[in-house]
Motif scaffolding. Structure first.
Motif, PDB file in Angstrom:
ATOM      1  N   UNK A  82      11.005  17.059   9.967  1.00 48.33           N
ATOM      2  CA  UNK A  82      10.627  16.971  11.377  1.00 48.33           C
ATOM      3  C   UNK A  82      11.091  15.642  11.970  1.00 48.33           C
ATOM      4  N   UNK A  83      11.241  15.629  13.299  1.00 45.16           N
ATOM      5  CA  UNK A  83      11.579  14.407  13.998  1.00 45.16           C
ATOM      6  C   UNK A  83      10.900  14.395  15.353  1.00 45.16           C
ATOM      7  N   UNK A  84      10.732  13.172  15.890  1.00 43.75           N
ATOM      8  CA  UNK A  84      10.100  13.062  17.193  1.00 43.75           C
ATOM      9  C   UNK A  84       9.781  11.630  17.542  1.00 43.75           C
ATOM     10  N   UNK A  85       9.115  11.436  18.682  1.00 45.45           N
ATOM     11  CA  UNK A  85       8.826  10.089  19.161  1.00 45.45           C
ATOM     12  C   UNK A  85       7.740   9.393  18.346  1.00 45.45           C
ATOM     13  N   UNK A  86       7.832   8.068  18.338  1.00 43.28           N
ATOM     14  CA  UNK A  86       6.898   7.213  17.600  1.00 43.28           C
ATOM     15  C   UNK A  86       6.479   6.065  18.514  1.00 43.28           C
ATOM     16  N   UNK A  87       5.197   5.754  18.535  1.00 41.99           N
ATOM     17  CA  UNK A  87       4.672   4.615  19.267  1.00 41.99           C
ATOM     18  C   UNK A  87       3.849   3.781  18.293  1.00 41.99           C
ATOM     19  N   UNK A  97      10.765  -3.094  20.673  1.00 46.51           N
ATOM     20  CA  UNK A  97       9.674  -3.564  21.513  1.00 46.51           C
ATOM     21  C   UNK A  97       9.243  -4.942  21.083  1.00 46.51           C
ATOM     22  N   UNK A  98       8.082  -5.347  21.536  1.00 47.16           N
ATOM     23  CA  UNK A  98       7.553  -6.652  21.125  1.00 47.16           C
ATOM     24  C   UNK A  98       6.169  -6.471  20.521  1.00 47.16           C
ATOM     25  N   UNK A  99       5.150  -6.205  21.312  1.00 44.45           N
ATOM     26  CA  UNK A  99       3.824  -5.889  20.769  1.00 44.45           C
ATOM     27  C   UNK A  99       3.631  -4.388  20.661  1.00 44.45           C
ATOM     28  N   UNK A 100       4.302  -3.646  21.517  1.00 42.09           N
ATOM     29  CA  UNK A 100       4.298  -2.188  21.457  1.00 42.09           C
ATOM     30  C   UNK A 100       5.735  -1.736  21.203  1.00 42.09           C
ATOM     31  N   UNK A 101       5.901  -0.897  20.211  1.00 40.40           N
ATOM     32  CA  UNK A 101       7.226  -0.434  19.817  1.00 40.40           C
ATOM     33  C   UNK A 101       7.335   1.053  20.113  1.00 40.40           C
ATOM     34  N   UNK A 102       8.448   1.439  20.730  1.00 39.72           N
ATOM     35  CA  UNK A 102       8.713   2.854  20.978  1.00 39.72           C
ATOM     36  C   UNK A 102      10.014   3.225  20.281  1.00 39.72           C
ATOM     37  N   UNK A 103      10.024   4.378  19.654  1.00 38.08           N
ATOM     38  CA  UNK A 103      11.224   4.808  18.952  1.00 38.08           C
ATOM     39  C   UNK A 103      11.091   6.234  18.478  1.00 38.08           C
ATOM     40  N   UNK A 104      11.762   6.524  17.360  1.00 37.37           N
ATOM     41  CA  UNK A 104      11.749   7.868  16.801  1.00 37.37           C
ATOM     42  C   UNK A 104      11.615   7.836  15.298  1.00 37.37           C
ATOM     43  N   UNK A 105      11.163   8.937  14.742  1.00 35.90           N
ATOM     44  CA  UNK A 105      10.953   9.072  13.304  1.00 35.90           C
ATOM     45  C   UNK A 105      11.563  10.386  12.840  1.00 35.90           C
ATOM     46  N   UNK A 106      12.159  10.342  11.669  1.00 37.07           N
ATOM     47  CA  UNK A 106      12.695  11.534  11.000  1.00 37.07           C
ATOM     48  C   UNK A 106      12.140  11.529   9.588  1.00 37.07           C
ATOM     49  N   UNK A 107      11.462  12.616   9.187  1.00 44.00           N
ATOM     50  CA  UNK A 107      10.788  12.630   7.887  1.00 44.00           C
ATOM     51  C   UNK A 107      10.831  13.982   7.205  1.00 44.00           C
ATOM     52  N   UNK A 108      10.620  13.930   5.910  1.00 42.89           N
ATOM     53  CA  UNK A 108      10.507  15.131   5.100  1.00 42.89           C
ATOM     54  C   UNK A 108       9.301  15.018   4.187  1.00 42.89           C
ATOM     55  N   UNK A 109       8.567  16.117   4.047  1.00 47.46           N
ATOM     56  CA  UNK A 109       7.400  16.181   3.172  1.00 47.46           C
ATOM     57  C   UNK A 109       7.626  17.327   2.191  1.00 47.46           C
ATOM     58  N   UNK A 110       7.309  17.070   0.920  1.00 45.74           N
ATOM     59  CA  UNK A 110       7.592  18.037  -0.143  1.00 45.74           C
ATOM     60  C   UNK A 110       6.330  18.233  -0.980  1.00 45.74           C
ATOM     61  N   UNK A 111       5.539  19.253  -0.632  1.00 44.06           N
ATOM     62  CA  UNK A 111       4.262  19.505  -1.286  1.00 44.06           C
ATOM     63  C   UNK A 111       4.352  20.753  -2.159  1.00 44.06           C
ATOM     64  N   UNK A 112       3.765  20.689  -3.352  1.00 46.89           N
ATOM     65  CA  UNK A 112       3.805  21.818  -4.283  1.00 46.89           C
ATOM     66  C   UNK A 112       2.509  21.883  -5.081  1.00 46.89           C
ATOM     67  N   UNK A 113       2.212  23.092  -5.586  1.00 46.62           N
ATOM     68  CA  UNK A 113       1.126  23.278  -6.547  1.00 46.62           C
ATOM     69  C   UNK A 113       1.129  24.723  -7.031  1.00 46.62           C
ATOM     70  N   UNK A 114       1.131  24.898  -8.327  1.00 44.76           N
ATOM     71  CA  UNK A 114       1.036  26.219  -8.966  1.00 44.76           C
ATOM     72  C   UNK A 114       2.027  27.237  -8.388  1.00 44.76           C
ATOM     73  N   UNK A 115       3.264  26.843  -8.210  1.00 45.40           N
ATOM     74  CA  UNK A 115       4.289  27.742  -7.697  1.00 45.40           C
ATOM     75  C   UNK A 115       4.361  27.815  -6.186  1.00 45.40           C
ATOM     76  N   UNK A 116       3.404  27.245  -5.494  1.00 43.90           N
ATOM     77  CA  UNK A 116       3.410  27.205  -4.032  1.00 43.90           C
ATOM     78  C   UNK A 116       4.176  25.965  -3.582  1.00 43.90           C
ATOM     79  N   UNK A 117       5.050  26.126  -2.579  1.00 47.85           N
ATOM     80  CA  UNK A 117       5.816  25.018  -2.017  1.00 47.85           C
ATOM     81  C   UNK A 117       5.644  24.991  -0.511  1.00 47.85           C
ATOM     82  N   UNK A 118       5.488  23.786   0.031  1.00 45.44           N
ATOM     83  CA  UNK A 118       5.422  23.581   1.473  1.00 45.44           C
ATOM     84  C   UNK A 118       6.310  22.386   1.773  1.00 45.44           C
ATOM     85  N   UNK A 119       7.517  22.650   2.274  1.00 45.80           N
ATOM     86  CA  UNK A 119       8.497  21.609   2.557  1.00 45.80           C
ATOM     87  C   UNK A 119       8.709  21.550   4.068  1.00 45.80           C
ATOM     88  N   UNK A 120       8.686  20.329   4.633  1.00 44.47           N
ATOM     89  CA  UNK A 120       8.900  20.170   6.068  1.00 44.47           C
ATOM     90  C   UNK A 120       9.965  19.119   6.334  1.00 44.47           C
TER      91      UNK A 120
END
Length: 170
Positions: A84-89, A59-82
């Motif tokens: 995901x992908x999708x549109x980005x503006x 784009x120029x002033x407004x950009x359209x595209x996609x994002x692919x990401x991973x999140x890795x959260x933990x604490x005291x034996x608990x894990x939350x891993x994601x």
């Protein structure tokens, strides 16, 4: 009447300038950072960890595209891993080195109940808003990002706050 004609002339010139095609810019970037989350309906009320991803947009002033990401959260034996992908503006104001953005992502989340419990996989959805600040050409500081992350078929929800660095490859 004179002011009306002046206003019409300004509107006409503005519309004409906006109608002139501008060269679009394509961007691909990798990013990483640190995340902290408030967890609801989980075995712990908070978790911390890393986030990594890749986005492509044009784009120029407004950009359209996609994002692919991973999140890795933990604490005291608990894990939350994601993953995901999708549109980005994203927007790039002409004067400020700030790049606010919004995303809607879908993927998978894997989490456990803490301790030695087994993990379960669920459909994950995320609504993301944030802003990157350009430090030097091709390097941005992800000042703040907020992601609401939820799971289908499971009660787990997370309010994730992140900060980090973005390297725009081209």
């Amino acid at each position: 009447m004179k002011h009306f004609r002046t206003l019409l002339a300004i509107l006409f010139v503005t519309a004409l300038l906006l109608a002139i095609p501008r060269r679009t810019e394509a961007q691909t970037a990798i990013y990483g950072g640190f995340s902290g989350a408030n967890i609801t309906s989980g075995p712990t009320s908070s978790a911390y960890g890393g986030m990594v991803g890749l986005y492509a947009q044009s784009g120029h002033y407004a950009y359209f595209g996609g994002d692919f990401r991973g999140t890795f959260l933990s604490r005291n034996g608990f894990n939350y891993f994601t993953g995901a992908l999708g549109p980005r503006l994203a927007f790039k104001p002409p004067v400020l080195p700030l790049r606010p953005y919004i995303e809607g992502l879908v993927g998978v989340a894997s989490y456990n109940g803490g301790g030695n419990s087994s993990s379960s996989n669920h459909l994950n959805y995320q609504a993301v808003v944030g802003a990157d600040w350009t430090l030097v050409p091709h390097i941005d500081w992800r000042v703040l990002e907020y992601a609401y992350s939820g799971t289908n078929g499971g009660p787990l929800r997370a309010n994730i706050f992140s900060t980090g660095l973005v390297v725009r490859l081209w």
